[in-house]
Design a protein around this motif. Structure first.
Motif, PDB file in Angstrom:
ATOM      1  N   ALA A 197       0.806  -1.216   0.000  1.00  0.00           N
ATOM      2  CA  ALA A 197       0.000   0.000   0.000  1.00  0.00           C
ATOM      3  C   ALA A 197       0.842   1.270   0.000  1.00  0.00           C
ATOM      4  O   ALA A 197       0.345   2.344  -0.355  1.00  0.00           O
ATOM      5  CB  ALA A 197      -0.940   0.008   1.201  1.00  0.00           C
ATOM      6  N   THR A 198       2.102   1.176   0.407  1.00  0.00           N
ATOM      7  CA  THR A 198       2.910   2.387   0.555  1.00  0.00           C
ATOM      8  C   THR A 198       4.239   2.348  -0.204  1.00  0.00           C
ATOM      9  O   THR A 198       4.951   3.347  -0.220  1.00  0.00           O
ATOM     10  CB  THR A 198       3.222   2.639   2.046  1.00  0.00           C
ATOM     11  OG1 THR A 198       3.967   1.526   2.568  1.00  0.00           O
ATOM     12  CG2 THR A 198       1.943   2.809   2.843  1.00  0.00           C
ATOM     13  N   ALA A 199       4.559   1.229  -0.842  1.00  0.00           N
ATOM     14  CA  ALA A 199       5.882   1.091  -1.459  1.00  0.00           C
ATOM     15  C   ALA A 199       6.085   2.040  -2.634  1.00  0.00           C
ATOM     16  O   ALA A 199       7.197   2.523  -2.859  1.00  0.00           O
ATOM     17  CB  ALA A 199       6.093  -0.359  -1.898  1.00  0.00           C
ATOM     18  N   TYR A 200       5.034   2.296  -3.406  1.00  0.00           N
ATOM     19  CA  TYR A 200       5.154   3.138  -4.598  1.00  0.00           C
ATOM     20  C   TYR A 200       4.129   4.262  -4.464  1.00  0.00           C
ATOM     21  O   TYR A 200       2.931   4.062  -4.675  1.00  0.00           O
ATOM     22  CB  TYR A 200       4.899   2.289  -5.841  1.00  0.00           C
ATOM     23  CG  TYR A 200       5.018   3.014  -7.166  1.00  0.00           C
ATOM     24  CD1 TYR A 200       5.688   4.225  -7.304  1.00  0.00           C
ATOM     25  CD2 TYR A 200       4.458   2.464  -8.317  1.00  0.00           C
ATOM     26  CE1 TYR A 200       5.786   4.870  -8.523  1.00  0.00           C
ATOM     27  CE2 TYR A 200       4.552   3.091  -9.551  1.00  0.00           C
ATOM     28  CZ  TYR A 200       5.213   4.299  -9.646  1.00  0.00           C
ATOM     29  OH  TYR A 200       5.298   4.933 -10.864  1.00  0.00           O
ATOM     30  N   ARG A 201       4.620   5.439  -4.069  1.00  0.00           N
ATOM     31  CA  ARG A 201       3.740   6.579  -3.789  1.00  0.00           C
ATOM     32  C   ARG A 201       4.258   7.816  -4.529  1.00  0.00           C
ATOM     33  O   ARG A 201       4.869   8.707  -3.927  1.00  0.00           O
ATOM     34  CB  ARG A 201       3.683   6.843  -2.280  1.00  0.00           C
ATOM     35  CG  ARG A 201       3.135   5.669  -1.490  1.00  0.00           C
ATOM     36  CD  ARG A 201       3.316   5.840   0.007  1.00  0.00           C
ATOM     37  NE  ARG A 201       2.636   7.018   0.519  1.00  0.00           N
ATOM     38  CZ  ARG A 201       1.331   7.065   0.763  1.00  0.00           C
ATOM     39  NH1 ARG A 201       0.581   6.011   0.533  1.00  0.00           N
ATOM     40  NH2 ARG A 201       0.771   8.164   1.229  1.00  0.00           N
ATOM     41  N   PRO A 202       4.006   7.897  -5.840  1.00  0.00           N
ATOM     42  CA  PRO A 202       4.512   9.047  -6.601  1.00  0.00           C
ATOM     43  C   PRO A 202       3.901  10.362  -6.119  1.00  0.00           C
ATOM     44  O   PRO A 202       2.732  10.427  -5.751  1.00  0.00           O
ATOM     45  CB  PRO A 202       4.077   8.729  -8.039  1.00  0.00           C
ATOM     46  CG  PRO A 202       2.925   7.770  -7.894  1.00  0.00           C
ATOM     47  CD  PRO A 202       3.232   6.972  -6.674  1.00  0.00           C
ATOM     48  N   PHE A 203       4.728  11.384  -6.086  1.00  0.00           N
ATOM     49  CA  PHE A 203       4.359  12.743  -5.698  1.00  0.00           C
ATOM     50  C   PHE A 203       3.976  12.873  -4.218  1.00  0.00           C
ATOM     51  O   PHE A 203       3.425  13.889  -3.813  1.00  0.00           O
ATOM     52  CB  PHE A 203       3.223  13.284  -6.582  1.00  0.00           C
ATOM     53  CG  PHE A 203       3.553  13.280  -8.045  1.00  0.00           C
ATOM     54  CD1 PHE A 203       4.557  14.093  -8.547  1.00  0.00           C
ATOM     55  CD2 PHE A 203       2.875  12.453  -8.925  1.00  0.00           C
ATOM     56  CE1 PHE A 203       4.869  14.097  -9.904  1.00  0.00           C
ATOM     57  CE2 PHE A 203       3.167  12.439 -10.269  1.00  0.00           C
ATOM     58  CZ  PHE A 203       4.171  13.256 -10.764  1.00  0.00           C
TER      59      PHE A 203
END
Length: 444
Positions: A228-234
């Motif tokens: 849920a948090t590994a890939y958080r663009p911007f």
């Protein structure tokens, strides 16, 4: 490079078929439903044991059984990436209703993007070489590893003997392939299968991707273990991206030819394209992503205020996210256009990623819905109107898709709505909306 808006005799290039194979689902409509639902498709790596590797998560295509989609004779010849590409090509052609006759085969080609080639196939054959000797290595290794093999296998299987090619520019590759496909149509071809694919989920490929990365030109790989948090663009706490497999194939045709044959779908048209290259790191010269976007708009003859949504590259690395946000705010103003990055839910598919973004954008145009960037809380300092949480209804007449490849590749594609073959297929065409910096709705 620019110039794809018109084909031979000034005709427009239209998309009449889509085939998507993504971590969000097998098939175009499954992918679209999962995207609109905001369903995160990232999870623990299962295709190899990631112990000792710098990453733990990936976006894997679920439930793909090659035997269900391809003739048995092809399976020992092909890597997973080619199996995915062949499947998507079949679906795209079926969706379009296109079936060129042998007499017309020279008027249809294949232009795809790929970067890693058949990494998993090559890894398995290298194991045989070192453990059992050269006589145990498959004869198919001579081409199954090659990044052009997807183009060749699709061309052979469907008898498409016109201009063919492969583009290698990382995440930007699919946009470049579509740009090249537009040029092929402009030179007189009737149709081109285009898009991109990647399947880098093996130990050899992950090792290659994790070594020697320059954070100023290549997105970081996230070492997180929470999907849920590994890939958080911007986001303020962005730590990198998650690698993924998959891609999409689009059927691109000359509009007159498509209408003459009674094509069932007109998802949209290619209005403009441009590509630039960043200067070397340490040169002190600025990046050229904004230039690529501005050139694509100029190629389309579209002013920035006419763009209704941007599908961002969304690297997930603070340095690259900042550079993209600055390019967008310089071109559109702070909060001047809705921005989305559905790839946050699937991971970055390298050469396949922009192809899936284009397919998703065309579905957004069709249904009048901007898909969300999962449930990311954007850093307000970026100045972006990032669509998060749930889809945003909007009339989409023009959209901009951006992609950047490792090493400085920048590509931009402008898509436009077009009259559908069947008016009942037209999505909502209400007033166009965008998000003003104050947070109030602005109508135009």
């Amino acid at each position: 490079m620019t110039g794809t808006a018109a084909t031979a005799n000034g005709e427009r290039a239209v998309i009449t078929g889509l085939g998507v194979v993504s971590p969000s689902g097998l098939g175009t409509e499954r992918h679209w439903a999962a995207t609109l639902a905001g369903r995160v498709a990232v999870g623990p790596i299962t295709r190899f044991d990631p112990s000792g590797y710098p990453v733990r998560l990936s976006g894997e295509v679920p439930g793909f059984v090659p035997d269900d989609h391809l003739p048995g004779r092809l399976l020992p010849q092909t890597d997973r990436v080619t199996q995915l590409a062949l499947t998507a090509a079949e679906w795209a052609l079926t969706d379009s209703g296109l079936s060129p006759s042998p007499e017309d085969s020279l008027r249809y080609g294949v232009v795809l993007a790929n970067s890693a080639g058949g990494f998993e196939f090559g890894e398995n054959e290298l194991r045989k070489l070192w453990s059992a000797g050269p006589k145990k290595v498959s004869a198919y290794q001579s081409y199954a590893w090659f990044y052009a093999v997807n183009t060749g296998q699709i061309s052979i299987r469907h008898g498409l003997r016109g201009p063919c090619g492969v583009l290698v520019s990382g995440q930007a590759g699919a946009l470049d392939a579509i740009g090249q496909a537009g040029r092929v149509l402009r030179r007189g071809a009737d149709g081109v299968l285009t898009g991109g694919f990647e399947a880098p989920l093996c130990s050899y490929a992950v090792t290659a991707m994790a070594v020697g990365r320059d954070a100023t030109t290549a997105p970081r790989l996230s070492a997180g273990d929470d999907p849920a948090t590994a890939y958080r663009p911007f986001a303020a706490d962005a730590t990198g991206h998650v690698i993924a497999e998959g891609g999409a194939v689009l059927v691109l045709e000359r509009e007159g030819r498509a209408r003459a044959r009674g094509a069932r779908h007109f998802y949209g048209r290619i209005a403009g394209y441009a590509a630039t290259m960043d200067p070397p790191p340490g040169s002190g010269r600025p990046g050229t992503l904004r230039n690529a976007a501005a050139r694509a708009l100029a190629d389309a003859g579209v002013a920035p205020e006419r763009i209704d949504v941007v599908f961002a590259d969304a690297a997930g690395s603070p340095e690259l996210d900042r550079a993209e946000a600055e390019a967008l705010t310089a071109l559109f103003g702070a909060g001047g256009v809705p921005v989305t990055a559905p790839k946050a839910m699937t991971g970055r598919m390298s050469a396949g990623g922009a192809a899936v973004d284009v397919a998703t954008c065309l579905l957004a145009i069709r249904d009048g819905l901007i898909p969300p960037t999962a449930d990311v809380r954007p850093d307000p300092s970026y100045g972006l109107d990032l669509v998060t949480g749930r889809p945003r209804p909007a009339r989409i007449d023009h959209a901009l898709v951006l992609a950047r490849g490792e090493g400085g590749f920048n590509s931009a594609l402008v898509l436009a709505a077009c009259t559908p073959a069947n008016p009942s297929e037209a999505g909502p065409r209400g007033p166009r909306t965008s998000r003003a910096p104050s947070g109030t709705e602005r109508w135009s």
